[in-house]
Structure formats: C-alpha cells, structure tokens
Design a protein around this motif. Sequence first.
Motif, PDB file in Angstrom:
ATOM      1  N   SER A 175       0.887  -1.171   0.000  1.00 32.32           N
ATOM      2  CA  SER A 175       0.000   0.000   0.000  1.00 32.32           C
ATOM      3  C   SER A 175       0.920   1.215   0.000  1.00 32.32           C
ATOM      4  N   THR A 176       1.596   1.385  -1.116  1.00 32.27           N
ATOM      5  CA  THR A 176       2.645   2.400  -1.213  1.00 32.27           C
ATOM      6  C   THR A 176       2.119   3.806  -0.957  1.00 32.27           C
ATOM      7  N   PHE A 177       0.885   4.058  -1.436  1.00 34.31           N
ATOM      8  CA  PHE A 177       0.333   5.410  -1.362  1.00 34.31           C
ATOM      9  C   PHE A 177      -0.982   5.440  -0.603  1.00 34.31           C
ATOM     10  N   THR A 207      -2.982   1.800  -3.406  1.00 36.67           N
ATOM     11  CA  THR A 207      -3.206   2.661  -2.245  1.00 36.67           C
ATOM     12  C   THR A 207      -3.720   1.783  -1.104  1.00 36.67           C
ATOM     13  N   ALA A 208      -3.723   2.337   0.089  1.00 37.29           N
ATOM     14  CA  ALA A 208      -4.248   1.595   1.241  1.00 37.29           C
ATOM     15  C   ALA A 208      -5.730   1.293   1.052  1.00 37.29           C
ATOM     16  N   ARG A 209      -6.458   2.218   0.460  1.00 37.53           N
ATOM     17  CA  ARG A 209      -7.895   1.994   0.222  1.00 37.53           C
ATOM     18  C   ARG A 209      -8.101   0.849  -0.774  1.00 37.53           C
ATOM     19  N   LEU A 215      -0.664  -4.375   5.733  1.00 31.92           N
ATOM     20  CA  LEU A 215      -0.249  -3.326   4.805  1.00 31.92           C
ATOM     21  C   LEU A 215       1.242  -3.063   4.953  1.00 31.92           C
ATOM     22  N   THR A 216       1.928  -2.856   3.827  1.00 29.14           N
ATOM     23  CA  THR A 216       3.372  -2.641   3.888  1.00 29.14           C
ATOM     24  C   THR A 216       3.843  -1.916   2.620  1.00 29.14           C
ATOM     25  N   PHE A 241      -2.620   5.159   7.127  1.00 24.72           N
ATOM     26  CA  PHE A 241      -2.855   3.952   6.337  1.00 24.72           C
ATOM     27  C   PHE A 241      -3.906   3.073   7.004  1.00 24.72           C
ATOM     28  N   TYR A 242      -3.804   2.968   8.319  1.00 29.36           N
ATOM     29  CA  TYR A 242      -4.794   2.179   9.056  1.00 29.36           C
ATOM     30  C   TYR A 242      -6.183   2.797   8.919  1.00 29.36           C
TER      31      TYR A 242
END
Length: 304
Positions: free
Chosen positions: A229-231, A246-248, A264-265, A277-278
């Motif tokens: 989830s880079t962005f 993305t995180a979403r 996520l990482t 991110f969370y």
Amino acid sequence: MSLRELVVLGTASQVPGRTRNHNGYLLRWDGEGFLFDPGEGTQRQMLLAGVAASAITRICLTHFHGDHCLGLPGVVQRLSLDGVRHPVDAYFPASGQEYFDRLRHASVFHETAEIRESPVAEDGEIAEGEFGKLYARRLDHPVESFGYQLVEPSGRRMLPEALARFGITGAEVGELQRTGSLRFGHRTVTAEQVSVVRRGQRVAFVMDTRLCDAVYELAERADLLVIESTFLEAEAALAQDYGHLTARQAARVAAECRVGKLVLTHFSQRYDNSLSFYEEAAEIFGGEIVVAEDLSRVSVPKRR
C-alpha cells in the motif's frame, strides 16, 4: 508444535528511512521458512529479528527492482557462511534470470549451500510439499512481477463425540486418519462419519502492482494477506502511473476477497504517519488490519 507467523524485516519502498528498511518478509510455516523479497539490509535485519539463515528453505522474488532484491547477495552468501545443509529453492521471474545470476554471484565467496533455481515464466502451481502448494500469478507493474499464494490442503477434524459413539479409541483413531476407514466385523466406519472438513489455510503475498484480476485471485479467502500500500488514496493517480496500490485499494481487495487478516506494507518515504494507512483501510475493511513495522511479528490467524 507448529509455528506460523510472518516476521517483518523491512517495510519501505524505493527509499529506506530511519525506521523502515527495504523490503523483507520471512513467513515461518511449520518446518518451512519462505523469504519474500529480500531488499538491501535483509541480512542485518534477520540478525536483529533473531532469524537464523538456517530458517530459510525457500526464497521468493516478486520482481527485480532494487528494493525487492538487493539483499539477495548477502542472504545467499550467509547461507554458505553458516553452513546451511538443506537445499534452498529460489523462485523469481524467468525474464530476470540475468539479474538473478548477477545477484547470486555478486562477489567472491566460497559457495557451499545448495540453491535450486526455479524461474517462474507463467501463472500456476510452482511448488508442492508438506506445506501444501505454492502458486504464482503475474501482476501489473512496469517490470514483470509475480505475486505468490501458499495454499494448505484441506484435512479433517475428528469429532470426539462421534468417535465415542462408534467406540473408536486410542490407536484406532490414528489408523482411521491414515486409511480413511475402519472395519469392525461386518461394519465399516469411514472418516467422514466421525469428522468434519478442516479447511487448509492460505497466505497471499502481493507486492508492486496496479489493481488487476491476479490481485483478487491471489487474495481470495486468504487467512493472511500481505499487500503493498505504497500510497494513500489522495495519490491514487500517482499510484496508477507507477504501478502501485493505495491503502484503500488494498482494503477493498481484502473486503471483497473475504480475507482474515490484512497486512499493509511497502510505504512511500513521503509519509511519516502510519496511522493514516490504518484509518484509510479501516473505512473499507472491517477485519483485522496490521500496518507493518520493521522487526514485528504477525501471527497467521486461527483457522476459520
């Protein structure tokens, strides 16, 4: 006692930071140790995490961008330096054979460890063993990249009350598990009569990619999904341009694929607040979410 956990060795993306090393993930799976994407500094991170080179039985590279593979020379040489006796299988995109050769023999050393190369050229099953089956799926990234899925075969869980009803005890239980049936005079008892299906566990590892069918195929019903989830969503256009999630988007995959635990990482160095991110993922995915931190340990969830 079996041990199933993810040891996080690094969580940065292209540029490491003060608290985030380049990528590196060791999945402990009973007697196996799957090392995914050893980026630069992985050997030192293993030391800090208390992971011996002998714990590695398989190395899985998703692609040949530096943050996912520049730690390979150190890991390969450490296997020989520590006298690891078991063979280590290495999986990587076949199109990057030249890069793998360079990394494997990056400097002079006395090679004693056995590295068995298994280049991946197409989607499908790439390995099978007591751990189950390992699958690869081609992702959507500017360079060829593969995601991995570990699938344990389903088994059966014996029901004590059903065993008691048929009078099956002691060594008879083990025999029934091995053979699938027991004969008592003129009567035969099958395993299906005294047990229920125990679904095998699944772990998916998805690194650099845009959203594509393969991401969903890998994540489907995963007990543990480790995904980049880079962005954040505000940079969704940038993520699309550079072939990232993305995180979403990662959370959407987890929700639609009925994932048990979402990890996520692979975070861009532009962010200094991992809580974002969370929060973004939690808006979409209602299950357990872990924002990975270097040297942390993430347990594989109990069977569902």
